[in-house]
Design a protein around this motif. Structure first.
Motif, PDB file in Angstrom:
ATOM      1  N   GLN A   1       0.681  -1.268   0.040  1.00  0.00           N
ATOM      2  CA  GLN A   1       0.005  -0.207  -0.110  1.00  0.00           C
ATOM      3  C   GLN A   1       0.938   1.321   0.105  1.00  0.00           C
ATOM      4  N   THR A   2       1.968   1.194   0.634  1.00  0.00           N
ATOM      5  CA  THR A   2       2.741   2.341   0.840  1.00  0.00           C
ATOM      6  C   THR A   2       3.361   2.716  -0.768  1.00  0.00           C
ATOM      7  N   GLY A   3       4.034   1.421  -1.291  1.00  0.00           N
ATOM      8  CA  GLY A   3       4.461   1.672  -2.539  1.00  0.00           C
ATOM      9  C   GLY A   3       3.496   2.151  -3.405  1.00  0.00           C
ATOM     10  N   VAL A   4       2.228   1.889  -3.636  1.00  0.00           N
ATOM     11  CA  VAL A   4       1.264   2.236  -4.591  1.00  0.00           C
ATOM     12  C   VAL A   4       0.911   3.724  -4.263  1.00  0.00           C
ATOM     13  N   ALA A   5       0.743   4.066  -2.816  1.00  0.00           N
ATOM     14  CA  ALA A   5       0.628   5.287  -2.260  1.00  0.00           C
ATOM     15  C   ALA A   5       1.323   6.566  -3.206  1.00  0.00           C
ATOM     16  N   PHE A   6       2.824   6.031  -2.994  1.00  0.00           N
ATOM     17  CA  PHE A   6       3.762   6.898  -3.468  1.00  0.00           C
ATOM     18  C   PHE A   6       3.750   6.938  -5.333  1.00  0.00           C
TER      19      PHE A   6
ATOM     20  N   ALA B   1      10.048   5.647 -15.272  1.00  0.00           N
ATOM     21  CA  ALA B   1      10.962   5.248 -14.188  1.00  0.00           C
ATOM     22  C   ALA B   1      10.111   4.994 -13.044  1.00  0.00           C
ATOM     23  N   ALA B   2       9.038   5.495 -12.851  1.00  0.00           N
ATOM     24  CA  ALA B   2       8.001   5.434 -11.599  1.00  0.00           C
ATOM     25  C   ALA B   2       7.607   4.428 -11.864  1.00  0.00           C
ATOM     26  N   HIS B   3       7.036   3.888 -12.752  1.00  0.00           N
ATOM     27  CA  HIS B   3       6.206   2.410 -13.023  1.00  0.00           C
ATOM     28  C   HIS B   3       7.179   1.376 -12.760  1.00  0.00           C
TER      29      HIS B   3
ATOM     30  N   LEU C   1      11.399   1.409  -2.431  1.00  0.00           N
ATOM     31  CA  LEU C   1      10.642   2.304  -1.900  1.00  0.00           C
ATOM     32  C   LEU C   1      11.333   3.843  -1.548  1.00  0.00           C
ATOM     33  N   GLN C   2      12.374   3.718  -1.280  1.00  0.00           N
ATOM     34  CA  GLN C   2      13.182   5.077  -0.823  1.00  0.00           C
ATOM     35  C   GLN C   2      13.305   5.762  -2.184  1.00  0.00           C
ATOM     36  N   GLU C   3      13.564   5.124  -3.522  1.00  0.00           N
ATOM     37  CA  GLU C   3      13.510   5.572  -4.727  1.00  0.00           C
ATOM     38  C   GLU C   3      12.216   6.391  -5.087  1.00  0.00           C
ATOM     39  N   LEU C   4      11.334   5.714  -4.765  1.00  0.00           N
ATOM     40  CA  LEU C   4      10.015   6.069  -5.025  1.00  0.00           C
ATOM     41  C   LEU C   4       9.722   7.666  -4.134  1.00  0.00           C
ATOM     42  N   VAL C   5      10.101   7.443  -2.992  1.00  0.00           N
ATOM     43  CA  VAL C   5       9.957   8.616  -1.936  1.00  0.00           C
ATOM     44  C   VAL C   5      10.633   9.715  -2.402  1.00  0.00           C
ATOM     45  N   ASP C   6      11.968   9.444  -3.015  1.00  0.00           N
ATOM     46  CA  ASP C   6      12.861  10.388  -3.675  1.00  0.00           C
ATOM     47  C   ASP C   6      12.191  11.067  -4.768  1.00  0.00           C
ATOM     48  N   MET C   7      11.598  10.290  -5.661  1.00  0.00           N
ATOM     49  CA  MET C   7      10.874  11.106  -6.936  1.00  0.00           C
ATOM     50  C   MET C   7       9.715  11.659  -6.507  1.00  0.00           C
TER      51      MET C   7
END
Length: 99
Positions: free
Chosen positions: A6-11, A40-42, A64-70
């Motif tokens: 859920q966290t990954g999908v949310a970000f 990249a996000a996908h 996940l941290q990379e998604l957070v960074d995006m």
């Protein structure tokens, strides 16, 4: 860092929504930049989901941290996942905050 699907999908969804906003603002320019950022996000979200389901938590946390960074350029946005109560994103370290 709280690592779950859920966290990954949310970000991921947050990043995609902001990219869509940016694309609309820059239209008709910015199409190539949008396509590259979207891909990249996908890709990150797919790799994250695969790692979570394979129970590869260190890899999942890194992705996940990379998604957070995006998502970091939009930290002040009212829909930023870590700002949403009950979204499962609490505990995700955002850049510039202590872990």
């Amino acid at each position: 860092m709280h690592v779950d699907p859920q966290t990954g999908v949310a970000f991921y969804q947050f990043v995609i929504d902001r990219l869509d906003d940016r694309r609309r603002q820059l239209y008709p320019k910015g199409g190539e930049e949008y396509a590259a950022a979207w891909a990249a996000a996908h890709g990150l979200e797919k790799e994250f989901a695969t790692a979570v389901h394979a129970d590869e938590l260190m890899t999942a946390e890194q992705l996940l941290q990379e998604l957070v960074d995006m998502a970091a350029p939009w930290r002040e946005h009212p829909h930023y996942p870590a700002n949403q109560a009950g979204e499962g994103a609490q505990g995700v370290r955002t850049p510039g905050t202590p872990s």
